[in-house]
Design an enzyme around this catalytic site. Structure first.
Site, PDB file in Angstrom:
ATOM      1  N   ARG A 139      33.315  43.352  50.346  1.00 17.25           N
ATOM      2  CA  ARG A 139      34.246  43.656  49.308  1.00 17.25           C
ATOM      3  C   ARG A 139      35.434  42.474  49.890  1.00 17.25           C
ATOM      4  NH1 ARG A 139      32.442  47.085  47.531  1.00 17.25           N
ATOM      5  NH2 ARG A 139      32.651  49.167  47.252  1.00 17.25           N
TER       6      ARG A 139
ATOM      7  N   GLU B 162      40.666  42.335  42.220  1.00 16.45           N
ATOM      8  CA  GLU B 162      39.201  41.803  40.914  1.00 16.45           C
ATOM      9  C   GLU B 162      39.660  42.289  39.522  1.00 16.45           C
ATOM     10  OE1 GLU B 162      35.742  43.963  42.486  1.00 16.45           O
ATOM     11  OE2 GLU B 162      35.670  42.489  43.455  1.00 16.45           O
TER      12      GLU B 162
ATOM     13  N   HIS C  24      31.613  40.001  40.381  1.00 18.57           N
ATOM     14  CA  HIS C  24      31.340  41.990  41.077  1.00 18.57           C
ATOM     15  C   HIS C  24      30.350  42.668  40.433  1.00 18.57           C
ATOM     16  CE1 HIS C  24      32.428  45.137  44.146  1.00 18.57           C
ATOM     17  NE2 HIS C  24      31.160  44.818  44.260  1.00 18.57           N
TER      18      HIS C  24
END
Length: 282
Positions: free
Chosen positions: A198, A227, A246
């Site tokens: 993360r 993000e 991601h």
């Protein structure tokens, strides 16, 4: 339809689970998450409503480990840079400008040796890397021997030795900004940080400063905070950084397996059976 809802399948953190939603679903029995990370949920709040929770650790581990190794290799061999050179209008370049880093024989430090971390170690072994790992609990000796991994009780020891540091931990209060200015300065100036966990596990401002000053060689990030990053963020302008959106588990088969695992947990909860991948509040 609130009284009819007995299960929620969370896909990419949607819908947002808050107190208002939980109060509106009196017969909710289970929340199944489409991934392994649960940091977007208030686990204690959900549990206080008598709702069970499950994640999908088995479905995501292989694809996420693949992503980690892909980022490591791409950074080491500077694939994004050399791709841009190869397709540019001018193909003139100096060979010294595209020298990469050798993987074979390099030391990989894995922080977080859960199912994902262990699969990264399996892949790194095939690349003949020396493997160090740091984890809350030490793996069994047989598991260490199977991948040739050495346990580092203290994270500092791993950081000082590793040529590549791979982050594969869950985001918790204990791992928030786990890698900051001090930790980055412990790393070799030739080292690369790879983050597939993360974004908040890393102090992003400290990482930016370290990359700009040459404290470490490079970073390869599948996760950031936030993000996506704002389009004017300085990290996006650095040549020694690779950023992917991601990607983690985003393969066709992994997506299908995640859904299967979620459905399995939901059906178990609705039938009053133990959940295969239940997550309990800590």
């Amino acid at each position: 339809v609130g009284k009819k809802v007995q299960a929620i399948y969370l896909w990419w953190h949607k819908p947002v689970i808050d107190k208002e939603l939980l109060q509106s679903l009196p017969n909710l029995k289970v929340i199944a998450n489409s991934g392994v990370g649960m940091d977007h949920l208030d686990l204690k709040l959900v549990a206080s409503f008598g709702v069970k929770m499950a994640n999908a650790p088995h479905a995501v581990s292989s694809s996420t480990a693949d992503t980690g190794m892909a980022l490591l290799l791409a950074s080491a061999r500077r694939l994004v840079e050399v791709h841009n050179i190869s397709i540019s209008p001018s193909v003139e370049y100096c060979e010294a400008d595209i020298l990469g880093v050798k993987i074979t024989g390099a030391t990989l430090g894995i922080i977080g040796m859960g199912s994902i971390g262990y699969k990264i170690a399996l892949r790194a072994k095939a690349f003949e890397m020396n493997i160090l790992y740091h984890n809350r609990t030490r793996r069994k000796v047989q598991e260490e021997q199977a991948v040739g991994a050495t346990y580092c009780k203290k994270i500092d020891s791993l950081l000082q030795q590793a040529d590549f540091v791979m982050l594969a931990v869950s985001l918790t209060p204990q791992t928030h900004k786990l890698i900051g200015k001090r930790e980055l300065e412990l790393m070799k100036p030739t080292a690369t940080l790879v983050n597939i966990s993360r974004g908040a596990v890393v102090d992003q401002e400290a990482l930016l400063a370290a990359l700009q000053a040459g404290v470490i060689r490079a970073a390869a990030l599948d996760v950031t905070s936030p993000e996506p990053l704002p389009r004017d963020h300085p990290l996006l302008k650095l040549k020694n950084v690779i950023i992917t959106p991601h990607l983690g588990v985003r393969t066709d088969k992994a997506t299908y397996m995640i859904t299967e695992e979620a459905v399995e947990n939901i059906l178990a909860a609705l039938s009053g059976l133990p959940l295969p991948s239940e997550v309990l509040p800590s």
